[in-house]
Design an enzyme around this catalytic site. Structure first.
Site, PDB file in Angstrom:
ATOM      1  N   GLU A 130      19.316  19.314  69.495  1.00  0.00           N
ATOM      2  CA  GLU A 130      20.550  18.807  69.573  1.00  0.00           C
ATOM      3  C   GLU A 130      21.376  20.144  69.224  1.00  0.00           C
ATOM      4  OE1 GLU A 130      24.009  16.133  69.883  1.00  0.00           O
ATOM      5  OE2 GLU A 130      21.744  16.428  70.542  1.00  0.00           O
TER       6      GLU A 130
ATOM      7  N   THR B  69      31.874  13.735  83.900  1.00  0.00           N
ATOM      8  CA  THR B  69      31.037  14.184  83.004  1.00  0.00           C
ATOM      9  C   THR B  69      30.000  13.005  82.337  1.00  0.00           C
ATOM     10  OG1 THR B  69      31.287  15.234  80.654  1.00  0.00           O
ATOM     11  CG2 THR B  69      32.429  13.104  80.908  1.00  0.00           C
TER      12      THR B  69
END
Length: 639
Positions: free
Chosen positions: A510, A621
């Site tokens: 992440e 997006t």
């Protein structure tokens, strides 16, 4: 005036009946003049005044109203060009401070303002626009004939739009090598596997829990359901999974309910639901997707009712009340949220003929252009009340990322006519290059985060989209700048690839850091997970299309193999909790964006360039394709 004053030797106003004769005459003369003045003023009231209708005959009022309406219509038509996006009313005409608890009343006011500006506003589904006494108001649709002639409704010319595309949506399928086709077919099989398991165990829920074989609803979407359905629609269509696409379409037609009452993320509803519905309409021409997108778009408008027009991040889709996230500093709005509405809202205006959507996002630009940028950078937190920054934290990853993406894509979507967006992007990237772009001791280029002048030497997985973004923005730059930005894009994408290559699973964490002797690796347990994110393969796809360097396809195929090995389970795909172990624990969640973005970008990586050509489309997006505005097809009006 003599009768309103208390005169010597006479009682005050209450005792007026005791006046002497000359004074009584003056008093009666004053009263008669006052009555004449009041009655005459009735003729100067607006034709729509209900008070006027109490005194004047209905026929006279109707006649006056008809005349006023005709002159207004003539003026409007003469000032409106069907080559321009409909202009919105001045900011002062918008009920920006209207009560958020009354979204229906707000929408009526917005539509009235939009009609004053030019083309007629779109009425809410199930309503029609009627003219009564010169004042148009949405009224419930009935079978009765309208009392007054209605103005021609706006109609988007879909056929004209499709003719404007320079390439077939699914490409021309020229000859290709067998290996590339086999890899593309493998990704198509992964998509079918993900969809089939969602359909079997979680259809109608927002996401699939593949380990427990049930659905997940969550609390981001305000009671809306079927996030995976909406996110998957355009991917199913592009991959020519026709039967699966029809299953998804049927669910939208029969089961997708917008009459919900819950707390929704403005950002997530916009990019997933509105973006997915708009994209599927443009790909197919099916009216159900357009009508759902427009209806949902109207439900988001009350979030903009703030002193600055900067929307708050959370909205109740039923009541229209909005507020900021509890964790956001001092009730602020988030840059990546209010800055990631522009593409979708411009298309809502194009499809509806209602300029209010475009005006809302153009006002966001005005606010951002007024506020001072520290070192030319855009902090992540802005007060929707004052329009000032709340704290100076700058990130190209979470909280900031897609704001920059939408600047360059707004320019591209306008067919490179939106010069304001291009300048904002160029200025922002120049500041990012100057203050945030760094090179590690090992030679890896990365974009650090900025906290009030102090650098945090880390990159989030979310920031890995920036390689593709910078490459897109480099295409029309001067030669020296173009080469510098293409090199920067390639270096950042290489760094993100290293974050995958240095893990045991060949999937990226992440977040990864560049300190304490560690490079491109997570150093904290809380950053070691992978939730099927798309940003790295997104950059691979863009760099492949713009350079045709074969390493990007090879890197993409490595991701496919890692997904198959570590994330594929019996009933779908799951994220993993630690990328640095070869026997990872799964998180039991098949994210909707895995079908919308990760698998779509991988599929396009192994397609020819004319499949969803970058000449014709920009991706929002959430990887939903929205068309570049080559022509003025938005201005077609049905007679």
């Amino acid at each position: 005036m003599v009768v309103l004053r208390k005169l010597p030797g006479m009682p005050g106003w209450p005792a007026a009946l005791g006046l002497r004769l000359p004074q009584k005459f003056l008093f009666l003369l004053f009263l008669s003049g006052l009555l004449t003045l009041c009655f005459g003023a009735l003729f100067l009231l607006p034709d729509s005044s209900r008070f006027k209708r109490l005194f004047l005959p209905r026929r006279a009022t109707a006649s006056a109203s008809s005349s006023s309406s005709a002159s207004s219509s003539s003026a409007s038509s003469s000032s409106t060009r069907d080559t321009d996006l409909p202009r919105s009313p001045p900011a002062a005409a918008e009920p920006r401070h209207a009560s958020p608890a009354a979204p229906r009343r707000l929408r009526e006011k917005l539509r009235t303002a939009a009609r004053m500006a030019g083309p007629p506003a779109r009425t809410a589904p199930g309503a029609r626009q009627q003219v009564q006494g010169g004042e148009g108001r949405p009224e419930p649709a009935t079978g009765a004939t309208p009392a007054r002639e209605t103005r021609a409704p706006f109609r988007f010319d879909y056929e004209r739009f499709r003719r404007s595309l320079r390439h077939p949506v699914r490409g021309g399928r020229p000859g290709e090598d067998p290996e590339t086709r086999a890899r593309r077919m493998k990704i198509k099989e992964m998509m079918k596997f993900a969809w089939d398991n969602y359909k079997q165990y979680a259809l109608g829920k927002n996401e699939l829990r593949p380990l427990t074989k049930n659905g997940h609803i969550g609390n981001m979407f305000g009671g809306l359901r079927g996030a995976t359905v909406i996110d998957a629609l355009d991917t199913l269509y592009i991959m020519e999974l026709e039967e699966e696409f029809q299953e998804a379409k049927k669910w939208v037609e029969k089961s997708f309910d917008l009459n919900v009452n819950g707390e929704a993320s403005l950002f997530e509803v916009n990019i997933r639901y509105i973006g997915g519905l708009l994209a599927t309409y443009y790909l197919t021409g099916e009216e159900v997707f357009k009508s759902k997108a427009l209806e949902l778009g109207e439900k988001l408008l009350p979030a903009f009712n703030t002193p600055t027009g900067i929307p708050r991040g959370v909205i109740n889709l039923g009541s229209g009340m909005s507020w900021s996230w509890g964790w956001a500093s001092a009730g602020s709005s988030i840059l990546a949220e209010f800055g990631t509405l522009h593409l979708e809202f411009l298309h809502l205006s194009e499809l509806s003929g209602n300029p209010v959507f475009a005006e809302k996002v153009m006002n966001i630009r005005r606010v951002l252009n007024r506020v001072e940028k520290p070192q030319g950078l855009y902090p992540n937190f802005l007060s929707p009340v004052t329009g000032n920054w709340v704290q100076h934290h700058v990130s190209i990853g979470g909280l900031g990322d897609s704001f920059y993406e939408y600047l360059i894509k707004s320019w591209l979507m306008s067919d490179k006519k939106d010069l304001e967006a291009k300048k904002m992007y160029d200025d922002a990237l120049e500041a990012i290059e100057k203050h945030l772009v760094k090179k590690s001791a090992g030679g890896l280029t990365y974009i650090a985060e900025w906290r009030g002048g102090i650098l945090d030497h880390k990159m989030g997985h979310l920031a890995c989209f920036s390689g593709g973004m910078i490459a897109l923005g480099a295409e029309d730059a001067g030669e020296e700048r173009r080469q510098r930005h293409m090199d920067l894009a390639a270096e950042i994408t290489n760094t993100c690839h290293e974050s995958y290559a240095r893990s045991d699973t060949k999937l990226g964490p992440e977040a990864f850091r560049f300190d304490a002797g560690s490079e491109a690796m997570a150093t904290r347990l809380s950053e070691r997970y992978y939730i099927l994110r798309p940003e790295v393969v997104e950059s691979y796809m863009y760099l492949w299309r713009l350079t045709h360097d074969p390493k990007y396809r090879q890197w993409g195929w490595e991701v496919v193999k890692a997904l198959e090995k570590h994330c594929r389970v019996e009933a779908g795909f799951s994220g993993i909790r630690d990328v640095y172990t070869t026997t990872p624990t799964h998180d039991n969640m098949q994210q909707s964006f895995f079908l919308a973005e990760t698998l779509k970008y991988l599929y396009l990586l192994f397609c020819e360039d004319d499949v969803l050509s970058l000449d014709d489309w920009v991706f929002n997006t959430e990887a939903h394709p929205l068309p570049v505005n080559h022509t003025n097809f938005k201005a077609a009006v049905q007679q």
